[in-house]
Design an enzyme around this catalytic site. Structure first.
Site, PDB file in Angstrom:
ATOM      1  N   HIS A 148       2.555   1.942   8.624  1.00  0.00           N
ATOM      2  CA  HIS A 148       2.953   0.585   8.995  1.00  0.00           C
ATOM      3  C   HIS A 148       4.498   0.685   9.266  1.00  0.00           C
ATOM      4  CE1 HIS A 148      -0.824  -1.726   7.479  1.00  0.00           C
ATOM      5  NE2 HIS A 148      -0.712  -0.582   6.848  1.00  0.00           N
ATOM      6  N   ASN A 186      -4.432  -7.167   5.883  1.00  0.00           N
ATOM      7  CA  ASN A 186      -4.718  -6.461   7.148  1.00  0.00           C
ATOM      8  C   ASN A 186      -5.417  -7.554   8.173  1.00  0.00           C
ATOM      9  OD1 ASN A 186      -3.247  -3.929   6.924  1.00  0.00           O
ATOM     10  ND2 ASN A 186      -5.108  -2.770   6.563  1.00  0.00           N
ATOM     11  N   TYR A 205       2.947   1.292  -3.869  1.00  0.00           N
ATOM     12  CA  TYR A 205       3.932   0.397  -3.232  1.00  0.00           C
ATOM     13  C   TYR A 205       5.162   0.338  -3.664  1.00  0.00           C
ATOM     14  CZ  TYR A 205       0.311  -0.785  -0.049  1.00  0.00           C
ATOM     15  OH  TYR A 205      -0.680  -0.943   0.865  1.00  0.00           O
TER      16      TYR A 205
HETATM   17 FE1  HDE Z   1      -1.198   0.098   2.324  1.00  0.00          FE
HETATM   18  N1  HDE Z   1       0.624   0.960   2.202  1.00  0.00           N
HETATM   19  N2  HDE Z   1      -2.074   1.454   1.346  1.00  0.00           N
HETATM   20  N3  HDE Z   1      -2.740  -1.087   2.620  1.00  0.00           N
HETATM   21  N4  HDE Z   1      -0.390  -1.200   3.357  1.00  0.00           N
HETATM   22  C1  HDE Z   1       1.886   0.819   2.562  1.00  0.00           C
HETATM   23  O1  HDE Z   1       3.869   0.607   1.448  1.00  0.00           O
HETATM   24  C2  HDE Z   1      -1.171   2.466   0.397  1.00  0.00           C
HETATM   25  C3  HDE Z   1      -4.072  -0.502   2.146  1.00  0.00           C
HETATM   26  C4  HDE Z   1      -0.673  -2.456   4.164  1.00  0.00           C
HETATM   27  O2  HDE Z   1       4.958  -4.536   5.986  1.00  0.00           O
HETATM   28  C5  HDE Z   1       2.969   1.438   1.967  1.00  0.00           C
HETATM   29  O3  HDE Z   1       5.732   0.053   1.419  1.00  0.00           O
HETATM   30  C6  HDE Z   1      -2.313   3.045  -0.265  1.00  0.00           C
HETATM   31  C7  HDE Z   1      -4.975  -1.383   2.331  1.00  0.00           C
HETATM   32  C8  HDE Z   1       0.367  -3.032   4.772  1.00  0.00           C
HETATM   33  O4  HDE Z   1       5.916  -3.461   4.584  1.00  0.00           O
HETATM   34  C9  HDE Z   1       2.382   2.569   1.100  1.00  0.00           C
HETATM   35  C10 HDE Z   1      -3.486   2.507   0.190  1.00  0.00           C
HETATM   36  C11 HDE Z   1      -4.354  -2.534   2.856  1.00  0.00           C
HETATM   37  C12 HDE Z   1       1.478  -2.509   4.889  1.00  0.00           C
HETATM   38  C13 HDE Z   1       1.021   2.076   1.057  1.00  0.00           C
HETATM   39  C14 HDE Z   1      -3.458   1.527   0.984  1.00  0.00           C
HETATM   40  C15 HDE Z   1      -2.666  -2.020   3.146  1.00  0.00           C
HETATM   41  C16 HDE Z   1       1.066  -1.264   3.807  1.00  0.00           C
HETATM   42  C17 HDE Z   1       3.693   2.147   3.083  1.00  0.00           C
HETATM   43  C18 HDE Z   1      -4.844   2.963  -0.453  1.00  0.00           C
HETATM   44  C19 HDE Z   1      -4.830  -3.897   3.307  1.00  0.00           C
HETATM   45  C20 HDE Z   1       2.799  -2.891   5.245  1.00  0.00           C
HETATM   46  C21 HDE Z   1       5.384   1.505   3.066  1.00  0.00           C
HETATM   47  C22 HDE Z   1      -5.075   2.905  -2.022  1.00  0.00           C
HETATM   48  C23 HDE Z   1      -5.293  -4.783   2.347  1.00  0.00           C
HETATM   49  C24 HDE Z   1       3.618  -3.696   4.501  1.00  0.00           C
HETATM   50  C25 HDE Z   1       5.140   0.491   1.869  1.00  0.00           C
HETATM   51  C26 HDE Z   1       4.996  -4.000   5.265  1.00  0.00           C
HETATM   52  C27 HDE Z   1       2.141  -0.266   3.342  1.00  0.00           C
HETATM   53  C28 HDE Z   1      -0.025   2.577   0.533  1.00  0.00           C
HETATM   54  C29 HDE Z   1      -4.255   0.740   1.512  1.00  0.00           C
HETATM   55  C30 HDE Z   1      -1.993  -2.977   3.743  1.00  0.00           C
HETATM   56  C31 HDE Z   1       2.618   3.952   1.420  1.00  0.00           C
HETATM   57  C32 HDE Z   1      -2.140   4.138  -1.470  1.00  0.00           C
HETATM   58  C33 HDE Z   1      -6.445  -1.440   2.078  1.00  0.00           C
HETATM   59  C34 HDE Z   1       0.401  -4.532   5.421  1.00  0.00           C
HETATM   60  O5  HDE Z   1       2.959   2.265  -0.040  1.00  0.00           O
END
Ligand code: HDE
Length: 707
Positions: free
Chosen positions: A87, A160, A374
């Site tokens: 993202h 999402n 996060y």
């Molecule tokens: Fe994320 N995800 N994610 N994700 N995600 C990040 O956090 C992560 C997941 C989502 O505009 C990171 O600050 C793991 C689902 C959005 O700043 C990180 C897992 C959904 C955004 C991270 C998931 C999301 C992130 C990267 C599985 C939908 C952007 C930088 C266990 C519900 C937020 C950050 C923004 C961002 C980890 C799965 C949505 C790396 C470990 C499911 C919208 O922390």
């Protein structure tokens, strides 16, 4: 309307403004912090010369004592912070949230029950795969993360635009992300899933089948970010003042309706305007067309937890809306652009673990891993544990505790006692018992009983039924786009065995007709026993199709008005007046950036040049009448404009003798090609066409038009 990138503030230099259009005043953004202030160093020393470094003689070496140069360059050298691992590419906006009455029965959260407050919000939309500078319109899932600055603390709904995810357990996230990201040996492709490692992984991990289907559908290429849904994906809990809990799934529904790009358009936009989505959002908000979403929840009583043939804790599953309808609980309006992209959009730190009393988690194993990830990622991105003090992340309610020090600490803490219990400060700040309303946070007391075990629940085992449900619930043109997307993506996969595995082991289990169409185009043979299989039937869910989400109006829809010398001024005024009354945007596009001369000799100002503002950036096209048919016919840019708009299934109005262009360009007249002497005669039909967004019936014919 154009917010031109890198345009200097206009109008201060006495230059000719004759052809600057109605929107140019938006370019004049003054620095409120610096107007009439001296330029200084970071230590506050006034700078007398910002043009020359300090040298030993005019042609001499630069002196290391030049603290002004050193400070400036040092700061510049450290301007970048690590981008988000996923993202990374995003755009943000501010707004507010208002709760609807009646939510107390579900939750005690004050921002959902107090209908007298407007809760400030900050939303960041994003793509998943590409880096910060990648294109907006690539095929991808979109992030839709909202920070609610509530009076009880910050709540982040990190959502999402698809309601399901690619994996079921957080331990697979690094594998999934490594597979989808650009390949390690080449760092190719940027912003695309069409490559071997992605398809290798997803064809080996069938739990991804449903989310991949969403990504391959038109959901993967939204027309703009105002026209996407948002989903919390996991099941969460609401808890009311009586401590009664229910399961909830969050839905954001755009008032603007859903709208998609067509694939050819998405690819072209990625080159011609990589900022297409962020520009659209910025322009809509700047022009007062504030996008709006309704927040809703699907509510499942605790006693129904085991009622369904899928597990509520499985993030690869939806609850079909026909089983549990969405209950609206509030609305959000985005009405303010950011002032400073880095300070706000880049530094905002979301975390699914930021919740407030009245909400709680469930044991969804993906959510559980996210609760760790996060905050951890912010430590390296934002440089330490004090990122909550950065203005965009700061709660609007008071916050006090005994956490101290750390990198970038900005609070000057006073007092002697930074521990609890203490008697020196009368034990302040003190705990708040979890009273019904306004009390401290208390986790829901879920009973846990089980073995410590590394194992996936059997109830997570069906990976294909809901992928089938999604495919079969699409309108015929949407299904065709899904087939096209699989064919396109798999055609880019170099290893034949990966293509085959996806078709034979995944698609054949989803829908045989889909599998056959993809297999035929890729030249893959489906074995007879697979063809003979009977896949369980599913109940169609109409709410999965774009067709269920029509807009109410055409506000902020963009119309290109093609105008040449000797165009009819009256027509231009009529189109502009009509568009203004509808809240739509009309850009007068001319062959050159300068104005053209109308039929009556009027100067018609230009909003842009046809070559620079391509049809792909507009929702509909009008070509003005006038005494210039021969000129237009020989104008390759204008005729290509019309052909391309036709190919992309857009409504086109041909005014006056421009109706002859339909035949000249060998187009097939259809409901979307309106030819008329008078704009007023077709404006209502034009509006309906824009509301419908595309002329899908034209698709088969349009394929014959060169791309
Ligand atoms: Fe994320 N995800 N994610 N994700 N995600 C990040 O956090 C992560 C997941 C989502 O505009 C990171 O600050 C793991 C689902 C959005 O700043 C990180 C897992 C959904 C955004 C991270 C998931 C999301 C992130 C990267 C599985 C939908 C952007 C930088 C266990 C519900 C937020 C950050 C923004 C961002 C980890 C799965 C949505 C790396 C470990 C499911 C919208 O922390």
């Amino acid at each position: 309307m154009k917010i031109k990138a890198n345009s200097p503030a206009s109008g201060k230099d006495g230059l000719d403004k004759q052809n600057t259009n109605k929107k140019s005043e938006q370019l004049d953004v003054y620095r409120s912090d610096a107007t009439e202030q001296a330029l200084t160093t970071n230590q506050g020393v006034k700078i007398s010369d910002n043009q020359n470094s300090l040298k030993a003689g005019v042609r001499g070496a630069t002196l290391i004592e030049d603290f002004i140069l050193r400070e400036k360059i040092t700061h510049f050298d450290h301007e970048r912070i690590p981008e988000r691992i996923v993202h990374a590419r995003g755009v943000g906006a501010h707004g507010y949230f208002e709760a609807y009455p009646g939510n107390e029965k579900l939750t005690k959260a004050s921002f959902l029950t107090n209908t007298d407050v407007q809760t400030p919000v900050f939303v960041r939309f994003s793509t998943v795969q590409g880096p910060r500078g990648s294109a907006d319109t690539v095929r991808d899932i979109r992030g839709f993360a909202t920070k609610f600055y509530t009076e009880e603390g910050n709540f982040d709904l990190v959502a999402n635009d698809a309601p399901v995810f690619f994996i079921q357990d957080g331990i697979k996230f690094p594998d999934f992300v490594h597979a989808v990201k650009p390949e390690p040996q080449t760092e190719i492709p940027t912003g695309a899933t069409a490559h071997d490692t992605f398809w290798d992984f997803v064809s080996l991990v069938p739990e991804s089948a449903h989310a991949v289907m969403w990504a391959m559908s038109d959901r993967g290429i939204p027309r703009n970010l105002r026209a996407i849904q948002g989903f919390g994906v996991h099941t969460f809990r609401f808890i009311n003042a009586e401590n009664k809990a229910v399961f909830v799934k969050f839905h954001w529904t755009p008032k603007q309706g859903l709208a998609q790009l067509v694939w050819d358009e998405a690819q072209k936009l990625a080159g011609k305007d990589p900022d297409f989505h962020r520009r659209d959002l910025y322009e809509a908000i700047a022009s007062g067309n504030y996008p709006e979403w309704e927040l809703g929840v699907q509510v499942v009583p605790e006693e129904d937890e085991m009622k369904y043939d899928f597990d509520l804790l499985d993030p690869t599953k939806i609850i079909p809306e026909e089983l549990v309808p969405v209950t609206p609980i509030g609305r959000m309006v985005l009405n303010r652009n950011v002032d400073y992209f880095f300070g706000e959009t880049e530094q905002v730190a979301f975390c699914p673990g930021h919740i407030v009393p009245g909400l709680d988690f469930t044991n969804d194993p993906l959510l559980q891993a996210r609760l760790f990830s996060y905050t951890d990622t912010q430590l390296s991105r934002l440089g330490g544990p004090n990122f909550h003090q950065i203005p965009i992340n700061k709660p609007v309610c008071p916050f006090h505790n005994n956490q101290r020090d750390g990198l970038h600490q900005r609070i000057v803490h006073t007092g002697q006692a930074s521990y609890e219990p203490n008697s020196i400060d009368n034990n302040w700040p003190a705990e708040t018992p979890p009273a019904a309303q306004g009390g401290g946070f208390e986790s829901y007391q879920e009973r846990i009983d089980g073995h410590k075990i590394r194992q996936r629940s059997e109830s997570f085992g069906d990976h294909f039924s809901q992928a089938r449900l999604f495919y079969r619930s699409q309108a015929p043109h949407e299904q065709k786009h899904i087939v096209d997307a699989y064919v396109f993506e798999l055609s880019k996969v170099e290893r034949k065995y990966i293509r085959e595995r996806e078709v034979l082991e995944v698609l054949c289990n989803i829908d045989l007709d889909l599998a056959q169409q993809v297999a035929d185009q890729l030249g893959i043979e489906i074995p007879a026993e697979k063809k003979a299989a009977t896949l369980p039937d599913v109940q169609i869910s109409p709410r999965l199709s774009f067709e269920a989400f029509k807009p109410e109006d055409i506000k902020a829809r963009k119309i290109a008005l093609l105008v040449h010398d000797k165009a009819n001024e009256a027509t231009i005024k009529a189109v502009q007046a009509w568009a203004e009354s509808e809240g739509a945007v009309v850009d007068v596009l001319t062959p050159k950036p300068g104005p053209v001369l109308g039929l009556q000799g009027d100067v018609i100002p230009s909003d842009g040049m046809q070559k620079a503002e391509p049809s792909i950036a507009y929702d509909a096209v009008v070509i003005a009448d006038g005494d210039n048919y021969d000129v237009v016919m020989k104008d390759g840019v204008a005729t290509h404009y019309l052909l391309e708009a036709y190919k992309h299934l857009k409504p086109i109005v041909f005014l006056g003798d421009k109706g002859k262009l339909i035949e000249h360009l060998r187009l097939v007249s259809d409901e979307g090609t309106l030819a008329s002497g008078q704009f007023e005669a077709v404006q209502d039909s034009f509006k309906t066409l824009i509301l419908n967004h595309r002329v899908w019936a034209r698709e088969a014919i349009a394929e014959a038009i060169p791309a």
